[in-house]
Write a protein that holds these residues in place. Structure first.
Motif, short mmCIF file in Angstrom:
data_model
loop_
_atom_site.label_atom_id
_atom_site.label_comp_id
_atom_site.label_asym_id
_atom_site.label_seq_id
_atom_site.Cartn_x
_atom_site.Cartn_y
_atom_site.Cartn_z
N SER A 86 -61.76 -102.58 35.39
CA SER A 86 -60.76 -103.52 34.92
C SER A 86 -59.39 -103.19 35.59
O SER A 86 -58.32 -102.36 34.83
CB SER A 86 -61.19 -103.18 33.13
OG SER A 86 -62.41 -103.65 33.40
N GLY A 108 -64.19 -106.26 38.72
CA GLY A 108 -62.94 -106.61 38.01
C GLY A 108 -62.04 -106.97 38.77
O GLY A 108 -61.32 -106.16 39.63
N ARG A 161 -67.06 -108.86 34.49
CA ARG A 161 -65.94 -109.10 35.28
C ARG A 161 -65.94 -109.34 36.97
O ARG A 161 -67.03 -108.38 37.75
CB ARG A 161 -65.46 -107.49 35.19
CG ARG A 161 -64.96 -107.51 33.84
CD ARG A 161 -64.77 -105.98 33.62
NE ARG A 161 -65.96 -104.96 33.54
CZ ARG A 161 -66.96 -104.77 32.42
NH1 ARG A 161 -66.43 -105.35 31.59
NH2 ARG A 161 -67.63 -104.30 32.20
#
Length: 922
Positions: free
Chosen positions: A567, A601, A637
């Motif tokens: 992320s 991600g 993700r």
């Protein structure tokens, strides 16, 4: 007889001096005796020889007149009772005084509330004083407690009061006890005087030394405690110095710190409370400090509460610090000071809900050393506070610098349940903070454990343990020599109410920017174990977060999921002669099986290096969801940039259901896997290189490596084309039942491919150029190409790519586009003239004895051929497997020639345009 003058002392500048009246105290000859310069105020009373009650008047021992030097003494023995409003020992700059109380039944009752009797107990009140309580004698400083609610009735206790004081208070012996109300100050440095005040109290720039000793089974009961203070009063210079020393020694010796019941205030034990202050506490031989806090408040032990220094030691079996009631908090270093706390040789600190080490600009160090030495955090945040229903936890470096060392069999246990937070340990909490934890030596452990609130899961279920190394700031974790960090999540997790057990290096959240973390786990027996419900280890978690993890020398990391770079985070993990074991399956959130994810991600970057016989095992044989490795994007993700490097005999093994286990290089992002001298065994699982549309995956297998799977998709999956995939196998083997090469897939190298190949993309034997061996069938699909490279060796000969089909291989080349490529300056005309343009120089079979044999001409039925060169233009190319090639090849002009040609074309174009305009005009 002694005639003296009393002086009124206090903490606040508004207090006026109350002058003393002449009093007469009789000479002592019995169980209560006084001698020297002493007096009572405001009334004049005779003290002793038997039980004596002077009501709310103060008794001053060592109180010389007009600043003259003088010494006073008091003894209370043999079961005698003395009742006074206040006792003050060494009550002047030049005064010295000492008090001795001893014997069962000997008692001092403090009841004061009259004008001028502001406090109840003072030892070293600008002078040098001592008070020894022993042999079962007692002090009751809580008598007539409601009187302390009156105006200016502070009822505090001072051991060393006013700058320039020296006070010692000693309690010793079983049955010996003293109890006091409100504030208990050791080492006060107040200074009062003109022109603000009309009295003088304290020496500007002076040093105060206070000392409290609780020995041999004695009991001291206090409320709020301050060991040292900042310069105060009306006229301090600011350079006053404060020292406080506390000794609690011997079995049964106890200092009990309680809440301020009269004021409805929490329990507080603070040290190092100001600049130029130094507090030391030593608890040994079974001594104990116990805090009994208010039920609905924060009750704190603050070691260094403002610019000062504290050294706090608890040592030896039976020696303890206990904290009960409310939200108990132990803080080692707060408010720009320094603090060191040592828990040694079997000592125990237990009961705090929260521990902060290094808070608010301070430096704090906590050492838990030796077998049996423990710090135990447990309980649950109480209602009515901001941490209601929080499990216990530690913040190491909370807007400051904190260090925790657990060594030689020491242990920290954080256990509890909470629906606000689960048990937690965060290093580097808040930006700019720095936190370090060192766990070293066999049986040295930091453990976090949670349990289920009700055993059913859901929104009211407790949260599981959470550890972040570099939460907002900088964090460092070192685990060595057999030390262990253990997380065990016992709460239930569901998809709707996920309860992960998390170990994070660098960062804290998918959405909130985090910090920077470094974790090193080294040595046999050293491990980080993330276990229980939904276990996950993450390196580089969240936007702007960075994490580095190193496992070495037979260390171990175990979890269910291991993610490097998630992320928006950047993660780097190195496994050097160490082991990563991933097993089990999530019951909440993604429902994923055991997995390693590298670059998870968008904007995430992850790099994992396995070297020197590193071992990664991923197992979920009974699971129903995906198990394995994903590089460049995960199952949840999209996007990410991931790299896996394997060298020096390292291994990666995946054991899971065939349909949902395996490895992906470039799932939805960009993935790179370099495998050198190492092994990847996916069992019957799948290997995808460039799995999804838009993904890009590259796998390079070299140096005697082996990669095995049930299915290999290169730019392709079992359902059709995927992203862009490249696999190069040099001096190594790739083994699978089926190997599919998608439209944007590439397979090449100088190795051995064992399995059945279906080619919709590019097969390029060699490595500019070289030989590729296929042990299995080869079937060409729509759009499949075979690139065969030719390069001059500079000595009149040529190197060509070679594709060899082993004995028994089924070969179907129908629809295959064979492309010959001349590399560099290689001359196609010269190569044709050498007789090298024969199909047997490019494709052959191999019999059972390993001999090369020519392929039958009909093998090439339906095959097309073309050619291109780096330095030549090839036209009219025709190739027959039986007759060879015909074509015309001309050198590509050099840059100077290109310039001349372009200039000529420009002239021709200009002439043509003029002719066109002329025709139009006519």
């Amino acid at each position: 007889m002694y005639f003296v003058r009393a002086f009124c002392k206090g903490l606040v500048a508004v207090l006026a001096c109350i002058t003393g009246l002449p009093v007469m105290i009789g000479a002592a000859s019995a169980q209560i005796a006084v001698s020297g310069v002493n007096n009572s105020y405001p009334g004049a009373f005779t003290i002793g020889p038997g039980n004596t009650d002077i009501g709310n008047n103060g008794l001053y021992i060592g109180n010389p007149i007009q600043g003259n030097a003088g010494n006073g003494t008091l003894s209370v023995l043999g079961g005698s009772v003395l009742r006074v409003g206040l006792i003050s020992v060494a009550n002047s700059q030049t005064g010295t005084g000492s008090v001795t109380m001893s014997g069962i039944g000997s008692r001092l009752d403090l009841t004061g509330f009259s004008p001028g009797v502001l406090n109840r107990f003072e030892v070293g009140n600008w002078g040098t004083g001592s008070f020894v309580l022993s042999g079962g004698a007692t002090i009751d400083g809580r008598a007539n407690a409601n009187a302390c609610l009156g105006q200016n009735q502070f009822c505090h206790t001072f051991i060393g009061n006013a700058a320039g004081s020296n006070g010692v208070f000693t309690l010793t012996g079983a049955g010996t006890s003293a109890s006091f109300l409100r504030g208990f100050f050791v080492g006060n440095v107040a200074v009062f005087g003109p022109p603000i005040d009309n009295f003088t109290f304290g020496t500007p720039g002076g040093t105060t030394q206070g000392r409290v000793e609780v020995l041999n089974g004695a009991l001291l009961r206090t409320q709020n405690v301050s060991l040292t203070t900042a310069p105060g009063g009306s006229i301090p210079r600011g350079n006053e110095r404060s020292f406080a020393d506390v000794i609690i020694r011997g079995a049964g010796s106890t200092w009990l710190a309680e809440a301020r019941t009269l004021d409805g205030q929490s329990a507080l034990f603070t040290t190092g409370n100001g600049p130029n202050s130094w507090a030391t506490v030593n608890i040994s031989e079974g001594g104990k400090l116990r805090m009994e806090g208010a039920a609905d408040m924060y009750n704190n032990i603050n070691l260094t509460n403002g610019y000062g220094r504290t050294d706090f030691t608890v040592t030896g079996a039976g020696s303890r610090v206990e904290m009960v009631g409310g939200n108990s908090m132990l803080q080692v270093g707060t408010s720009l000071g320094t603090a060191n706390m040592d828990v040694l040789a079997g000592a125990v600190v237990e009961g705090p809900l929260f521990v902060n080490v290094g808070r608010d600009g301070s430096r704090g160090t906590l050492n838990i050393d030796g077998a049996g030495s423990r710090l135990n955090l447990y309980g649950n945040g109480v209602a009515g506070t901001s941490d209601a229903n929080s499990a216990p936890g530690m913040l190491i470096g909370r807007n400051g610098t904190g260090t925790v060392n657990v060594s030689n069999g020491g242990r920290i246990d954080v256990a509890g349940t909470g629906t606000l937070r689960g048990p937690f340990v965060n290093l580097g909490f808040q930006g700019g903070a720095s936190g370090t934890v060192n766990i070293s030596g066999a049986n040295s452990v930091v453990s976090l454990t949670s349990g289920s609130a009700h055993g059913t899961g859901g929104p009211t279920e407790s949260f599981n343990p959470f550890v972040s190394v570099g939460y907002d700031g900088s964090g460092t974790l070192n685990v060595s020599g057999g030390g262990k960090l253990l997380l065990n999540g016992g709460s239930f997790s569901t998809v709707a109410a996920s309860r992960a057990t998390q170990f994070i290096v660098g960062g804290r959240s998918d959405t909130v920017a985090g910090g920077n973390g470094v974790a090193r786990i080294s040595g046999a027996g050293s491990e980080v174990r993330v276990g229980g419900t939904d276990a996950i280890a993450i390196v580089g978690f969240g936007p702007s977060s960075t994490g580095q993890l190193t496992l070495s020398d037979n260390a171990l990391l175990s979890s269910t999921i291991f993610t490097v770079g998630r992320s928006g985070g950047v993660g780097v993990a190195k496994v050097d002669n160490a082991t990563v074991n991933l097993s089990g399956q999530f019951t909440g959130s993604s429902q994923s099986g055991a997995a390693m994810v590298i670059g998870d991600g968008s904007d995430s970057t992850g790099v994992v290096t396995l070297q020197n016989n590193a071992r990664v095992t991923i197992s979920n044989p009974g699971g129903t969801n995906g198990t394995g490795v994903s590089i460049g994007g995960g199952a949840v993700r999209s996007g990410g940039d991931g790299t896996l490097n394997m060298t020096s005999g390292s291994s990666l093994t995946v054991n899971g259901p065939a349909g949902v286990s395996g490895m992906t290089v470039g799932r939805t992002g960009t993935g790179l896997a370099r495998v050198t001298g190492s092994t990847i065994d996916l069992g019957q699982g799948s290997l995808y290189v460039g799995r999804s549309a838009g993904a890009n995956g590259v796998m390079i297998v070299t140096g005697g490596s082996s990669v095995s799977a049930g299915y290999v998709g290169i730019g392709r999956t079992q359902t059709g084309d995927g992203g862009t995939g490249t696999v190069v196998v040099n001096g190594s083997t790739l083994t699978a039942n089926t190997i599919e090469i998608g439209a944007n897939g590439y397979l090449g190298g100088n190795g051995t491919i064992t399995g059945n190949i279906i080619n919709y993309g590019i097969v390029n034997p060699g490595n500019s150029p070289g030989t590729l061996v296929v042990d299995g069938s080869f079937v060409n699909g729509l759009g499949g190409r075979l690139v065969m490279e030719i390069e001059s060796n500079g000595q009149g000969g040529y190197n060509t790519d070679h594709l060899i089909f082993k004995n028994g291989t089924t070969v179907s080349l129908t629809g295959l586009d064979v492309q010959f490529r001349f590399l560099g300056a290689t001359d196609p005309n010269a190569f044709k003239a050498s007789g090298g343009f024969l199909i047997n120089n490019f494709l052959q079979g191999q019999d059972a004895q390993g001999n090369l044999v020519n392929l039958a001409p009909e093998t090439f039925a339906g095959t097309s051929f073309s050619a291109r060169a780096d330095s030549y233009t090839i036209q009219n190319f025709v190739f027959s497997p039986t007759a060879g090639a015909t074509f015309a090849a001309a050198p590509v002009p050099e840059p100077e020639q290109w310039a001349m040609l372009l200039a000529g074309l420009a002239i021709i174009g200009a002439v043509a345009r003029r002719r066109a305009r002329a025709r139009a005009a006519a």
